[in-house]
Design a protein around this motif. Structure first.
Motif, mmCIF file in Angstrom:
data_model
loop_
_atom_site.group_PDB
_atom_site.id
_atom_site.type_symbol
_atom_site.label_atom_id
_atom_site.label_comp_id
_atom_site.label_asym_id
_atom_site.label_seq_id
_atom_site.Cartn_x
_atom_site.Cartn_y
_atom_site.Cartn_z
ATOM 1 N N LEU A 1 -14.798 -15.987 6.318
ATOM 2 C CA LEU A 1 -14.827 -14.553 7.117
ATOM 3 C C LEU A 1 -15.090 -14.748 8.404
ATOM 4 O O LEU A 1 -14.560 -14.415 9.428
ATOM 5 C CB LEU A 1 -15.803 -13.673 6.543
ATOM 6 C CG LEU A 1 -15.086 -12.456 5.463
ATOM 7 C CD1 LEU A 1 -16.325 -11.835 5.085
ATOM 8 C CD2 LEU A 1 -14.400 -11.614 6.261
ATOM 9 N N MET B 1 -25.512 -7.974 8.663
ATOM 10 C CA MET B 1 -23.994 -7.828 8.102
ATOM 11 C C MET B 1 -23.277 -6.525 8.356
ATOM 12 O O MET B 1 -22.058 -6.635 8.643
ATOM 13 C CB MET B 1 -24.035 -7.965 6.512
ATOM 14 C CG MET B 1 -24.642 -9.649 6.057
ATOM 15 S SD MET B 1 -23.245 -10.570 6.431
ATOM 16 C CE MET B 1 -24.368 -12.058 7.458
ATOM 17 N N HIS C 1 -16.651 -10.994 -0.606
ATOM 18 C CA HIS C 1 -17.920 -11.559 -0.229
ATOM 19 C C HIS C 1 -19.035 -10.471 -0.518
ATOM 20 O O HIS C 1 -20.108 -10.457 -0.784
ATOM 21 C CB HIS C 1 -17.634 -11.419 1.144
ATOM 22 C CG HIS C 1 -18.901 -11.700 2.150
ATOM 23 N ND1 HIS C 1 -19.598 -12.984 2.123
ATOM 24 C CD2 HIS C 1 -19.723 -11.133 2.880
ATOM 25 C CE1 HIS C 1 -20.548 -12.929 2.753
ATOM 26 N NE2 HIS C 1 -20.668 -12.108 3.309
ATOM 27 N N VAL C 2 -18.711 -9.149 -0.481
ATOM 28 C CA VAL C 2 -19.695 -8.125 -0.822
ATOM 29 C C VAL C 2 -19.912 -8.336 -2.454
ATOM 30 O O VAL C 2 -21.098 -7.953 -2.699
ATOM 31 C CB VAL C 2 -19.322 -6.810 -0.449
ATOM 32 C CG1 VAL C 2 -20.247 -5.387 -0.694
ATOM 33 C CG2 VAL C 2 -19.208 -6.700 1.145
ATOM 34 N N LEU D 1 -29.006 -8.191 5.396
ATOM 35 C CA LEU D 1 -28.122 -7.173 5.119
ATOM 36 C C LEU D 1 -27.891 -6.088 6.363
ATOM 37 O O LEU D 1 -26.627 -5.646 6.667
ATOM 38 C CB LEU D 1 -28.623 -6.149 3.823
ATOM 39 C CG LEU D 1 -28.321 -6.602 2.566
ATOM 40 C CD1 LEU D 1 -29.178 -6.455 1.529
ATOM 41 C CD2 LEU D 1 -26.839 -6.738 2.058
ATOM 42 N N ARG E 1 -13.437 -9.611 2.553
ATOM 43 C CA ARG E 1 -14.837 -8.748 2.516
ATOM 44 C C ARG E 1 -15.362 -8.291 1.069
ATOM 45 O O ARG E 1 -16.447 -8.138 0.691
ATOM 46 C CB ARG E 1 -14.462 -7.627 3.520
ATOM 47 C CG ARG E 1 -14.637 -7.842 4.843
ATOM 48 C CD ARG E 1 -14.196 -6.714 6.012
ATOM 49 N NE ARG E 1 -13.847 -7.309 7.229
ATOM 50 C CZ ARG E 1 -14.801 -7.341 8.265
ATOM 51 N NH1 ARG E 1 -16.006 -6.783 7.963
ATOM 52 N NH2 ARG E 1 -14.239 -7.820 9.150
ATOM 53 N N HIS F 1 -20.431 -3.264 12.375
ATOM 54 C CA HIS F 1 -19.479 -2.059 12.344
ATOM 55 C C HIS F 1 -20.178 -0.777 12.981
ATOM 56 O O HIS F 1 -19.371 0.006 13.190
ATOM 57 C CB HIS F 1 -19.107 -1.589 11.162
ATOM 58 C CG HIS F 1 -18.364 -2.593 10.339
ATOM 59 N ND1 HIS F 1 -17.197 -3.122 10.603
ATOM 60 C CD2 HIS F 1 -18.604 -3.327 9.345
ATOM 61 C CE1 HIS F 1 -16.570 -3.965 9.942
ATOM 62 N NE2 HIS F 1 -17.626 -4.157 9.139
ATOM 63 N N GLY G 1 -18.355 -15.856 3.054
ATOM 64 C CA GLY G 1 -18.812 -15.708 4.416
ATOM 65 C C GLY G 1 -18.403 -16.671 5.574
ATOM 66 O O GLY G 1 -17.954 -16.188 6.763
ATOM 67 N N GLY H 1 -22.010 -10.943 -2.834
ATOM 68 C CA GLY H 1 -23.518 -10.733 -2.400
ATOM 69 C C GLY H 1 -24.165 -9.704 -3.215
ATOM 70 O O GLY H 1 -25.410 -9.849 -3.342
ATOM 71 N N GLY I 1 -28.839 -16.071 6.079
ATOM 72 C CA GLY I 1 -28.111 -15.887 5.053
ATOM 73 C C GLY I 1 -27.794 -17.658 4.302
ATOM 74 O O GLY I 1 -27.956 -17.812 3.065
ATOM 75 N N ALA J 1 -25.791 -14.617 9.233
ATOM 76 C CA ALA J 1 -25.064 -15.808 8.595
ATOM 77 C C ALA J 1 -26.061 -17.026 8.643
ATOM 78 O O ALA J 1 -26.174 -17.899 7.755
ATOM 79 C CB ALA J 1 -23.857 -16.276 9.387
HETATM 80 C C1 HEM Z 1 -27.585 -12.525 1.521
HETATM 81 C C2 HEM Z 1 -26.300 -12.929 1.755
HETATM 82 C C3 HEM Z 1 -25.030 -11.864 2.340
HETATM 83 C C4 HEM Z 1 -24.681 -10.634 1.720
HETATM 84 C C5 HEM Z 1 -25.594 -9.514 1.060
HETATM 85 C C6 HEM Z 1 -23.713 -10.368 2.672
HETATM 86 C C7 HEM Z 1 -23.011 -9.001 2.993
HETATM 87 C C8 HEM Z 1 -22.195 -8.632 3.672
HETATM 88 C C9 HEM Z 1 -21.756 -7.264 3.872
HETATM 89 C C10 HEM Z 1 -22.212 -5.900 3.011
HETATM 90 C C11 HEM Z 1 -20.707 -7.418 5.046
HETATM 91 C C12 HEM Z 1 -20.171 -6.101 5.727
HETATM 92 C C13 HEM Z 1 -18.906 -6.029 5.210
HETATM 93 C C14 HEM Z 1 -18.054 -4.936 6.119
HETATM 94 O O1 HEM Z 1 -18.686 -3.766 6.368
HETATM 95 O O2 HEM Z 1 -16.816 -4.968 6.003
HETATM 96 C C15 HEM Z 1 -20.737 -8.595 5.458
HETATM 97 C C16 HEM Z 1 -19.929 -8.884 6.425
HETATM 98 C C17 HEM Z 1 -19.789 -10.238 6.813
HETATM 99 N N1 HEM Z 1 -20.522 -11.360 6.092
HETATM 100 FE FE1 HEM Z 1 -21.882 -11.465 4.796
HETATM 101 N N2 HEM Z 1 -23.286 -11.261 3.447
HETATM 102 C C18 HEM Z 1 -24.115 -12.242 3.172
HETATM 103 C C19 HEM Z 1 -24.463 -13.643 3.562
HETATM 104 C C20 HEM Z 1 -23.530 -13.954 4.764
HETATM 105 C C21 HEM Z 1 -23.172 -15.514 5.113
HETATM 106 C C22 HEM Z 1 -24.219 -16.784 4.666
HETATM 107 C C23 HEM Z 1 -22.241 -15.600 5.934
HETATM 108 C C24 HEM Z 1 -21.547 -16.783 6.651
HETATM 109 C C25 HEM Z 1 -21.988 -17.938 6.417
HETATM 110 C C26 HEM Z 1 -21.678 -14.136 5.739
HETATM 111 C C27 HEM Z 1 -20.492 -13.826 6.685
HETATM 112 C C28 HEM Z 1 -20.202 -12.676 6.972
HETATM 113 C C29 HEM Z 1 -19.189 -12.095 7.859
HETATM 114 C C30 HEM Z 1 -18.179 -13.123 8.883
HETATM 115 C C31 HEM Z 1 -18.679 -10.888 7.697
HETATM 116 C C32 HEM Z 1 -17.740 -9.826 8.556
HETATM 117 C C33 HEM Z 1 -18.513 -9.493 9.819
HETATM 118 C C34 HEM Z 1 -17.725 -8.440 10.992
HETATM 119 O O3 HEM Z 1 -16.953 -7.634 10.455
HETATM 120 O O4 HEM Z 1 -18.034 -8.682 12.035
HETATM 121 N N3 HEM Z 1 -22.278 -13.331 5.234
HETATM 122 N N4 HEM Z 1 -21.478 -9.385 4.797
#
Ligand code: HEM
Length: 264
Positions: free
Chosen positions: A76, A218, A17-18, A215, A14, A222, A73, A21, A163, A160
């Motif tokens: 994740l 994402m 990823h953040v 966003l 995470r 939570h 992502g 991002g 994204g 996703a």
């Molecule tokens: C614009 C692009 C993206 C941004 C800025 C972004 C940002 C974030 C943020 C801020 C979180 C929350 C972290 C947390 O609170 O723990 C998150 C969680 C996550 N992101 Fe992204 N993300 C982006 C794209 C993606 C993409 C393309 C995927 C998958 C292909 C993805 C998969 C995930 C997953 C699986 C989680 C965890 C969600 C959960 O706890 O249920 N994200 N992302």
């Protein structure tokens, strides 16, 4: 309780990823809300001096930020939803599980090509028509996925999929166009026609409109349990896209207004 290996992995992914991002979004918003406005005032000499210096640096963090956000992502999703077992409701049939997995993976890897086809077609020539058709397709996709997926998984996967469209816009449309523009300015390649810059700025603008709903999707897993546990979770999700687009329109309006230049 000692955190298990999976909890360390989850937290580390995470964080990565953040950070990736934020690197990506920072350049996306810089391009659209700052550089695009300032660059309109460039004369030929300024363009030849500044663009080959500034753009390659910003595009470097932009494209690698996009790729690493996407790759982390995907991992994740594997850890939280596939291994973590959050993909489908507990009483789901094996067929439902298979459709949820197959449909979400197909939309993550190939959703871009449907979007690209739409915006290259005559429907995409009119932005309002293109946006309304895109919203209709999103609502249909959200409704379809909501029939097989658990609420939290639905919201995250909608984020996703959007994204992934953004990431492929960067690597397959925006970066190739900018490479041609920079080579033309450095006279290391032919000067491209105006349609090349037009495609790059249109797709970059699309990415801003997509980023705000992404966003929300994402962080929603939570926070916004109300929405994703609801029978109408797909309609809430579509509402979040409309609200995100309104926010993006407001930000573009501000960026192109005198407000940012008002000296304190
Ligand atoms: C614009 C692009 C993206 C941004 C800025 C972004 C940002 C974030 C943020 C801020 C979180 C929350 C972290 C947390 O609170 O723990 C998150 C969680 C996550 N992101 Fe992204 N993300 C982006 C794209 C993606 C993409 C393309 C995927 C998958 C292909 C993805 C998969 C995930 C997953 C699986 C989680 C965890 C969600 C959960 O706890 O249920 N994200 N992302």
């Amino acid at each position: 309780m000692d955190p298990t290996f999976q909890q360390y992995l989850d937290a580390g992914l995470r964080w990565f990823h953040v950070v990736a991002g934020v690197i990506w979004m920072s350049q996306l918003f810089f391009f659209n809300f700052v550089h695009a406005v300032v660059a309109r005032g460039y004369d030929e000499q300024m363009k030849r001096k500044l663009v080959p210096e500034l753009m390659p640096r910003a595009l470097y963090f932009f494209r690698w930020g996009a790729l690493f956000t996407w790759l982390s992502g995907l991992v994740l999703i594997g850890v939280v939803y596939h291994v973590g077992g959050l993909m489908v409701p507990t009483d789901a049939t094996p067929l439902q599980r298979g459709i949820a997995f197959g449909a979400s993976q197909a939309l993550i890897y190939f959703g871009f090509f449907l979007y690209d086809l739409l915006w290259k077609s005559p429907l995409g020539k009119n932005e309002t028509v293109g946006a309304l058709v895109s919203l209709g397709l999103f609502a249909a996709m959200a409704f379809g996925l909501s029939r097989v997926m658990a609420g939290r998984a639905l919201w995250l996967h909608l984020g996703a999929i959007l994204g992934s469209i953004m990431m492929l816009n960067v690597w397959m449309r925006i970066w190739p166009a900018h490479k041609k523009i920079i080579r033309g300015l450095k006279e290391t390649g032919p000067t491209p026609g105006p349609e090349v810059a037009a495609l790059a700025s249109l797709r970059s603008k699309h990415n801003v409109y997509l980023s705000i709903p992404v966003l929300f999707f994402m962080v929603a897993p939570h926070t916004f349990t109300l929405g994703y546990a609801d029978e109408l979770n797909w309609a809430w999700a579509t509402g979040a896209v409309i609200a995100g687009w309104a926010a993006a329109k407001f930000l573009f309006h501000k960026a192109n207004s005198p407000a940012p230049l008002k000296a304190p």
